[in-house]
Design an enzyme around this catalytic site. Structure first.
Site, PDB file in Angstrom:
ATOM      1  N   ASN A 278       0.808  -1.223   0.000  1.00  0.00           N
ATOM      2  CA  ASN A 278       0.000   0.000   0.000  1.00  0.00           C
ATOM      3  C   ASN A 278       0.844   1.276   0.000  1.00  0.00           C
ATOM      4  O   ASN A 278       0.332   2.367   0.147  1.00  0.00           O
ATOM      5  CB  ASN A 278      -0.999   0.001   1.168  1.00  0.00           C
TER       6      ASN A 278
ATOM      7  N   LYS B   4      -3.554   2.666   0.754  1.00  0.00           N
ATOM      8  CA  LYS B   4      -3.898   2.815   2.161  1.00  0.00           C
ATOM      9  C   LYS B   4      -5.135   3.708   2.275  1.00  0.00           C
ATOM     10  O   LYS B   4      -5.207   4.755   1.629  1.00  0.00           O
ATOM     11  CB  LYS B   4      -2.711   3.425   2.920  1.00  0.00           C
TER      12      LYS B   4
ATOM     13  N   GLU C   1      18.483 -18.345  12.803  1.00  0.00           N
ATOM     14  CA  GLU C   1      17.844 -18.648  14.087  1.00  0.00           C
ATOM     15  C   GLU C   1      16.488 -17.982  14.251  1.00  0.00           C
ATOM     16  O   GLU C   1      15.595 -18.536  14.900  1.00  0.00           O
ATOM     17  CB  GLU C   1      18.768 -18.240  15.244  1.00  0.00           C
TER      18      GLU C   1
ATOM     19  N   ARG D  26      30.094 -27.226  26.376  1.00  0.00           N
ATOM     20  CA  ARG D  26      30.974 -27.784  25.357  1.00  0.00           C
ATOM     21  C   ARG D  26      31.902 -28.857  25.920  1.00  0.00           C
ATOM     22  O   ARG D  26      31.999 -29.942  25.347  1.00  0.00           O
ATOM     23  CB  ARG D  26      31.791 -26.670  24.704  1.00  0.00           C
TER      24      ARG D  26
END
Length: 652
Positions: free
Chosen positions: A182, A245, A398, A505
């Site tokens: 728009n 719009k 992610e 780890r």
């Protein structure tokens, strides 16, 4: 449109769009706030969608065969609510309660409005959730379509393009993105204005089938939706619609500075007069849901057919408010084999995550695993080998991974999403929105803390506990050894909400017998005596530093109590207070491989704040550098040597 080509049918859909516009204007004026003009631009295409193509059982929003409609441009919520009201989901007059305190018609869609699949309003996330819905339909051979209505402003968000890449990679030809171009954003023209070719080019480069249309031309809208719903290619479909719009009201249409501004009562009357006569009795008659399953699911396992299986899925559970630490009320408890690890063995908790997750997939057919292309480090590759059809590779993206996990969870699955702890932080907004959506996701952040060693500070997750801990209803578990990890994972599988497992780890020694029991909100007292001076509360890797400190202090006849706070949130308030009452100093030292703010220390401090106890926080206070794990723990001030020094300083 129904009875395509009929002038009467065309007039009726135009009249329905006019009624949609009326209620978008009326509801925002009644609320004295809201985004009316953003609704008007998409009113025509949304009307044709609901009038002809949307298949949905309005009496059962959780029917798994329903089409899904995600309003990614969540600020257009009055349009969303009006569509479902005209479909019979709520009384039309209720639209006047928009944004009122106590109303389910909130400023942006939330799950308390029962037709909301995912909370929206943080732009750029709807396509990821939609991709999660579409992926599940593909994997389990469900016939429903997923429609995602997006705004052109949010096309500047990187997460949109993560989702677009994902959708094309997995050939989600049941996913239909509708871009409402728009032209006008909140404060200025959008990045590409009405240059539709820019959107077409970009979406085409992501291997979408793309069609640009006039978003106010009903014949073009109808043709585009028909092609999208009957898409025979192996590509997702995108409709790029040029709209205006404020369409339908001359003093609003294509005018700047109307974003988020409702009409005054006087202007509302002018707008309604311009819309003309409206038939308030018009409604949508939604199509019946598409056939549930085209053929037997390719992921149907022996477990699903066994006596512990939950049976065929026809609906999914409702969202729950993120307020209590509860387990799911339905289904068989998730289980894994008794841990085979022996005291003294050295095993990395991240490896145990992968091993036990694969076992959980045997007993719980709803478990899915998602990974951000680090599966050989998080060990989720073990789940992939055991259950390839329920493993989703999300690559280095992610934000989209979290959105896809949310989509899966909202249709009744239990996704475990894993990456390095530090990389999950880039998806905080998606995690936040998952909480608002009533998502049911377990996250695993591996390689947490300075103990990862040589990789250096960019790879050290040191703010992850603070991130997850800030969100209501979340739980955080940080196991120190293999047995703890194996025992808490089934708890996460059955937890109804957002949970976080923090894994390490390096390999750590097994310190618990396989018969030990662990709970959400629990802890373990590892060392204690009647002569204890104070308590050391540790979690994860620092449990071993606390145990080393204990042995050295004991040689000097200094006795301290050591508590393993494997449950960081909720922390074990009862045990901590018990320790305070049984030790000579009213003091707890917290030790953690995390930045000082928002970690274990703050949870402990909050738990005992009313006791008058002193809490000494030992945590990472500075940006670290590459080195061995031992060197970095010491340099960060959280090694056994530092703990000993802290205890002795307090004795003075």
């Amino acid at each position: 449109m129904k009875n395509e080509g009929s002038e009467k049918a065309l007039q009726q859909v135009q009249d329905k769009a006019k009624l949609v516009r009326k209620w978008c204007l009326v509801s925002t004026t009644a609320a004295n706030s809201g985004h009316a003009t953003s609704c008007l631009s998409a009113a025509d295409i949304a009307t044709v969608l609901f009038d002809t193509y949307f298949s949905y059982d309005i009496k059962n929003p959780r029917n798994i065969t329903n089409d899904r409609f995600v309003l990614s441009k969540g600020h257009a919520s009055p349009l969303f609510y009006t569509l479902f009201a005209m479909a019979g989901g709520l009384p039309m007059e209720e639209l006047k309660t928009l944004r009122k305190f106590g109303s389910n018609l909130q400023g942006h869609p939330m799950p308390d409005f029962k037709f909301t699949d995912v909370a929206t309003g943080s732009l750029g996330q709807g396509l990821s959730a939609g991709a999660g819905f579409a992926l599940l339909a593909k994997k389990e051979n469900l016939a429903f379509k997923t429609f995602v209505l997006m705004g052109d402003s949010e096309m500047a968000e990187g997460s949109v393009w993560e989702a677009a890449n994902f959708a094309s990679y997995y050939k989600l030809n049941n996913l239909i993105a509708i871009v409402d171009v728009n032209r006008l954003g909140q404060s200025q023209e959008t990045m590409y204005g009405h240059h539709l070719d820019e959107y077409v080019r970009r979406l085409s480069s992501c291997d979408f089938e793309v069609l640009a249309i006039d978003g106010h031309n009903y014949e073009e809208i109808d043709k585009a939706l028909s092609l999208a719903v009957n898409n025979k290619s192996d590509r997702p479909f995108a409709i790029v619609a040029q709209t205006f719009k404020g369409r339908g009201v001359s003093f609003l249409e294509n005018k700047d500075n109307w974003h988020g501004k409702p009409l005054s009562k006087d202007d509302l009357q002018k707008a309604l007069k311009e819309l003309g006569e409206v038939d308030d009795e018009l409604r949508f008659e939604l199509r019946s849901p598409r056939s549930a399953v085209a053929h037997p699911s390719t992921i149907e396992s022996d477990a699903r057919r066994s006596s512990v299986a939950r049976g065929p899925v026809s609906s999914f559970p409702p969202a729950s408010a993120p307020s209590k630490y509860s387990v799911r009320a339905v289904g068989s408890p998730s289980s894994a084999a008794t841990p085979h690890y022996k005291i003294g063995d050295e095993v990395a908790t991240r490896q145990v995550y992968g091993e036990v997750l694969a076992e959980l997939g045997n007993s719980n057919p709803d478990v899915y695993a998602l990974d951000a292309e680090v599966k050989n480090s998080t060990f989720s590759e073990l789940f992939q080998k055991a259950h390839p059809q329920r493993f989703v590779e999300c690559f280095i993206a992610e934000q989209n991974m979290v959105g896809v996990a949310l989509g899966l969870s909202k249709l009744g699955k239990k996704p475990f999403a894993s990456s390095f702890a530090c990389f999950l932080t880039r998806a905080f907004d998606q995690i936040r929105m998952s909480v608002l959506s009533g998502g049911n996701i377990a996250f695993c952040g591996s390689h947490a803390g300075v103990s990862i060693g040589e990789d250096g500070p960019s790879q050290m997750g040191l703010e992850d506990i603070a991130m997850f801990g800030a969100l209501p209803g979340t739980i955080i578990m940080q196991p120190a050894d293999a047995v703890t990890t194996a025992k808490v994972l089934p708890l996460l599988a059955d937890y109804n909400g957002i949970s976080y497992l923090r894994t390490l780890r390096p390999k750590t020694k097994v310190i618990y017998n396989s018969s030990e029991k662990f709970t959400i909100g629990g802890s373990k007292i590892l060392k204690q005596s009647k002569n204890d001076i104070l308590t050391i509360s540790a979690t994860g890797i620092t449990v071993f530093e606390a145990l080393k400190a204990y042995e050295e202090l004991k040689k000097e006849s200094i006795f301290v109590r050591v508590v393993d706070c494997y449950s960081v949130k909720p922390v074990d308030e009862e045990t901590l207070k018990k320790c305070l009452s049984e030790t000579k100093k009213n003091t707890i030292i917290t030790v953690e491989d995390h930045f000082a703010h928002g970690g274990l220390g703050d949870f402990v401090l909050s738990a005992v704040s009313q006791t008058g106890a002193k809490v000494e926080k030992m945590a990472v206070e500075q940006i670290m550098r590459s080195g061995t794990g031992d060197e970095l723990l010491d340099a960060a001030g959280i090694s056994s040597r530092n703990i000993i020094a802290k205890v002795k300083s307090l004795l003075k």
